[in-house]
Design a protein around this motif. Structure first.
Motif, PDB file in Angstrom:
ATOM      1  N   ALA A 213       0.823  -1.211   0.000  1.00  0.00           N
ATOM      2  CA  ALA A 213       0.000   0.000   0.000  1.00  0.00           C
ATOM      3  C   ALA A 213       0.858   1.263   0.000  1.00  0.00           C
ATOM      4  O   ALA A 213       0.546   2.238  -0.699  1.00  0.00           O
ATOM      5  CB  ALA A 213      -0.926  -0.004   1.216  1.00  0.00           C
ATOM      6  N   ALA A 214       1.950   1.257   0.761  1.00  0.00           N
ATOM      7  CA  ALA A 214       2.810   2.440   0.830  1.00  0.00           C
ATOM      8  C   ALA A 214       3.469   2.722  -0.514  1.00  0.00           C
ATOM      9  O   ALA A 214       3.555   3.881  -0.951  1.00  0.00           O
ATOM     10  CB  ALA A 214       3.874   2.261   1.917  1.00  0.00           C
ATOM     11  N   LEU A 215       3.929   1.679  -1.195  1.00  0.00           N
ATOM     12  CA  LEU A 215       4.541   1.876  -2.516  1.00  0.00           C
ATOM     13  C   LEU A 215       3.517   2.357  -3.535  1.00  0.00           C
ATOM     14  O   LEU A 215       3.809   3.222  -4.366  1.00  0.00           O
ATOM     15  CB  LEU A 215       5.197   0.577  -2.984  1.00  0.00           C
ATOM     16  N   GLY A 216       2.311   1.811  -3.474  1.00  0.00           N
ATOM     17  CA  GLY A 216       1.251   2.280  -4.365  1.00  0.00           C
ATOM     18  C   GLY A 216       0.926   3.738  -4.126  1.00  0.00           C
ATOM     19  O   GLY A 216       0.703   4.517  -5.069  1.00  0.00           O
ATOM     20  N   MET A 217       0.904   4.138  -2.855  1.00  0.00           N
ATOM     21  CA  MET A 217       0.655   5.531  -2.504  1.00  0.00           C
ATOM     22  C   MET A 217       1.765   6.441  -3.021  1.00  0.00           C
ATOM     23  O   MET A 217       1.502   7.513  -3.596  1.00  0.00           O
ATOM     24  CB  MET A 217       0.540   5.665  -0.989  1.00  0.00           C
ATOM     25  N   CYS A 218       3.006   6.025  -2.836  1.00  0.00           N
ATOM     26  CA  CYS A 218       4.148   6.832  -3.302  1.00  0.00           C
ATOM     27  C   CYS A 218       4.098   7.041  -4.812  1.00  0.00           C
ATOM     28  O   CYS A 218       4.349   8.154  -5.298  1.00  0.00           O
ATOM     29  CB  CYS A 218       5.461   6.155  -2.914  1.00  0.00           C
ATOM     30  N   LYS A 219       3.788   5.989  -5.544  1.00  0.00           N
ATOM     31  CA  LYS A 219       3.744   6.096  -7.001  1.00  0.00           C
ATOM     32  C   LYS A 219       2.674   7.089  -7.449  1.00  0.00           C
ATOM     33  O   LYS A 219       2.914   7.941  -8.312  1.00  0.00           O
ATOM     34  CB  LYS A 219       3.488   4.735  -7.640  1.00  0.00           C
ATOM     35  N   LEU A 220       1.479   6.995  -6.866  1.00  0.00           N
ATOM     36  CA  LEU A 220       0.404   7.904  -7.248  1.00  0.00           C
ATOM     37  C   LEU A 220       0.722   9.340  -6.846  1.00  0.00           C
ATOM     38  O   LEU A 220       0.420  10.285  -7.584  1.00  0.00           O
ATOM     39  CB  LEU A 220      -0.912   7.463  -6.605  1.00  0.00           C
ATOM     40  N   PHE A 221       1.316   9.524  -5.682  1.00  0.00           N
ATOM     41  CA  PHE A 221       1.680  10.873  -5.235  1.00  0.00           C
ATOM     42  C   PHE A 221       2.672  11.513  -6.197  1.00  0.00           C
ATOM     43  O   PHE A 221       2.497  12.659  -6.624  1.00  0.00           O
ATOM     44  CB  PHE A 221       2.268  10.824  -3.831  1.00  0.00           C
ATOM     45  N   ILE A 222       3.710  10.788  -6.553  1.00  0.00           N
ATOM     46  CA  ILE A 222       4.750  11.339  -7.426  1.00  0.00           C
ATOM     47  C   ILE A 222       4.233  11.532  -8.846  1.00  0.00           C
ATOM     48  O   ILE A 222       4.529  12.539  -9.499  1.00  0.00           O
ATOM     49  CB  ILE A 222       5.987  10.416  -7.409  1.00  0.00           C
ATOM     50  N   SER A 223       3.442  10.594  -9.331  1.00  0.00           N
ATOM     51  CA  SER A 223       2.986  10.649 -10.720  1.00  0.00           C
ATOM     52  C   SER A 223       1.858  11.655 -10.937  1.00  0.00           C
ATOM     53  O   SER A 223       1.770  12.262 -12.008  1.00  0.00           O
ATOM     54  CB  SER A 223       2.519   9.262 -11.174  1.00  0.00           C
ATOM     55  N   ASN A 224       1.007  11.848  -9.921  1.00  0.00           N
ATOM     56  CA  ASN A 224      -0.172  12.695 -10.106  1.00  0.00           C
ATOM     57  C   ASN A 224      -0.173  13.922  -9.200  1.00  0.00           C
ATOM     58  O   ASN A 224      -0.113  15.058  -9.674  1.00  0.00           O
ATOM     59  CB  ASN A 224      -1.451  11.876  -9.863  1.00  0.00           C
ATOM     60  N   GLU A 225      -0.243  13.698  -7.890  1.00  0.00           N
ATOM     61  CA  GLU A 225      -0.414  14.795  -6.941  1.00  0.00           C
ATOM     62  C   GLU A 225       0.726  15.799  -6.996  1.00  0.00           C
ATOM     63  O   GLU A 225       0.505  17.013  -7.015  1.00  0.00           O
ATOM     64  CB  GLU A 225      -0.546  14.221  -5.530  1.00  0.00           C
ATOM     65  N   MET A 226       1.946  15.313  -7.026  1.00  0.00           N
ATOM     66  CA  MET A 226       3.106  16.199  -7.009  1.00  0.00           C
ATOM     67  C   MET A 226       3.153  17.084  -8.254  1.00  0.00           C
ATOM     68  O   MET A 226       3.511  18.262  -8.187  1.00  0.00           O
ATOM     69  CB  MET A 226       4.391  15.381  -6.897  1.00  0.00           C
ATOM     70  N   ALA A 227       2.769  16.517  -9.403  1.00  0.00           N
ATOM     71  CA  ALA A 227       2.790  17.287 -10.650  1.00  0.00           C
ATOM     72  C   ALA A 227       1.766  18.417 -10.624  1.00  0.00           C
ATOM     73  O   ALA A 227       1.962  19.455 -11.282  1.00  0.00           O
ATOM     74  CB  ALA A 227       2.519  16.363 -11.829  1.00  0.00           C
ATOM     75  N   GLU A 228       0.677  18.223  -9.867  1.00  0.00           N
ATOM     76  CA  GLU A 228      -0.349  19.267  -9.772  1.00  0.00           C
ATOM     77  C   GLU A 228       0.042  20.372  -8.808  1.00  0.00           C
ATOM     78  O   GLU A 228      -0.322  21.534  -9.008  1.00  0.00           O
ATOM     79  CB  GLU A 228      -1.681  18.647  -9.327  1.00  0.00           C
ATOM     80  N   LYS A 229       0.786  20.047  -7.752  1.00  0.00           N
ATOM     81  CA  LYS A 229       1.084  21.013  -6.700  1.00  0.00           C
ATOM     82  C   LYS A 229       2.433  21.710  -6.862  1.00  0.00           C
ATOM     83  O   LYS A 229       2.643  22.792  -6.307  1.00  0.00           O
ATOM     84  CB  LYS A 229       1.053  20.306  -5.335  1.00  0.00           C
TER      85      LYS A 229
END
Length: 348
Positions: A213-229
């Motif tokens: 779960a933590a790795l899945g969260m990290c991937k989504l954060f870096i790929s999506n959330e971080m690019a938006e913020k």
């Protein structure tokens, strides 16, 4: 699943389970399969068990009383009294039939199997398996005809493609047993009747679960959330994906504060990541501990999703495995195009 060769398939029975909303029937078998052919016995065991990931564990649940979970109750009956195998399997088939009302649920065969000598950690235990085949394949069969050969077509089951499965180990009975689940046909949550309505299981909060779960969260954060913020380019994202994976590969335990400091560095990004963790847990209905032991099997599973490929139009795919300082991005005003500079010492 590893160690399949040691497993003994003691008995298996097949029931036909349709979708009642389409007028399809429930057809119950009276007796288990004969299993006189050792080749068929071994093929069935491999068909049932090969797709099972023994590290990804669940447990039966119920809102009020665990014994009111129907599948848990019937499986417990098989473990306690193997002579009731056929009767309990019929109860399982009836319950599945009652839950097969979603428009996407297909008619298929339900196999109920009883195993012995199943590897579980450092020991061997009993297990009950529930498996459903829904997808039929067309096979060509060559057969002799006089002095020649003919070819015919038959519909059957591909033994390398199990649609749905559930393996219940005879362990931790008071906690809902240790359960492994396979659902190959509903990965997009179109009809989660197998996991949610029929089995009524929840993921076990072990190190594999937390790591995955933590790795899945990290991937989504870096790929999506971080690019938006934040203002980041693809090479920055790939660098963070690589650093995240390196952290999980080189540490025995995950510590939230340590990970954030070593991988993300910047206070604003760390704060955003912390907030995103709560959002992710709510959206995915999971809980990720602040500290947990890292499970290498989960790391290996997730590694193939951490793509380190920089795609530039349709002309170039650049694999970046590290050293972000050797990658430089710019813009050529004469050509009106972006560019990357890659620094290296030797070409191989």
């Amino acid at each position: 699943m590893t160690g399949i060769d040691s497993v003994q398939l003691e008995r298996v029975i097949v029931h036909k389970v349709g979708n009642p909303t389409r007028g399809e029937e429930l057809k119950l078998s009276e007796n288990p399969l004969s299993l006189n052919d050792p080749i068929v016995r071994n093929l069935l065991a491999r068909y049932f068990l090969a797709p099972v990931n023994e590290n990804e564990q669940y447990q039966f649940t119920h809102i009020s009383d665990l014994d009111l979970n129907e599948v848990y109750h019937y499986v417990k009956g098989i473990f306690d009294e193997p002579k009731q195998f056929a009767l309990q399997s019929a109860m399982l088939a009836q319950f599945l039939y009652n839950k097969s009302t979603h428009v996407r649920v297909k008619e298929g065969e339900l196999y109920v199997a009883h195993f012995s000598n199943v590897p579980f950690g450092t020991e061997y235990v009993e297990a009950v398996g529930l498996f459903k085949s829904e997808t039929k394949e067309t096979f060509l069969k060559v057969f002799p005809h006089g002095q020649s050969f003919e070819v015919g077509a038959e519909d059957g089951i591909d033994i390398n493609k199990l649609d749905k499965g559930c393996l219940i180990f005879k362990k931790e009975r008071e906690n809902g047993y240790v359960v492994c689940v396979v659902d190959q046909t509903n990965k997009q949550n179109d009809a989660q009747y197998w996991v949610t309505d029929f089995l009524q299981v929840a993921r076990s909060a072990n190190s594999y679960h937390h790591t995955n779960a933590a790795l899945g969260m990290c991937k989504l954060f870096i790929s999506n959330e971080m690019a938006e913020k934040f203002e980041v380019n693809k090479s920055d994202q790939i660098d963070l994906l690589n650093r995240s994976m390196d952290y999980f590969k080189t540490h025995d335990a995950f510590k939230m504060d340590e990970f954030a400091t070593e991988v993300l560095h910047h206070p604003e990004m760390i704060e955003t990541f912390t907030q995103y963790k709560h959002t992710y847990e709510q959206a995915k209905q999971v809980s990720i501990d602040e500290e947990f032991d890292i499970h290498l099997s989960a790391v290996k599973k997730q590694e193939r999703f951490f793509k380190s490929i920089l795609k530039l139009d349709k002309n170039f795919h650049v694999y970046i495995h590290g050293r972000k300082d050797l990658v430089e991005k710019g813009y050529d005003e004469m050509r009106n195009m972006h560019y990357y500079k890659l620094y290296f010492e030797e070409e191989s």
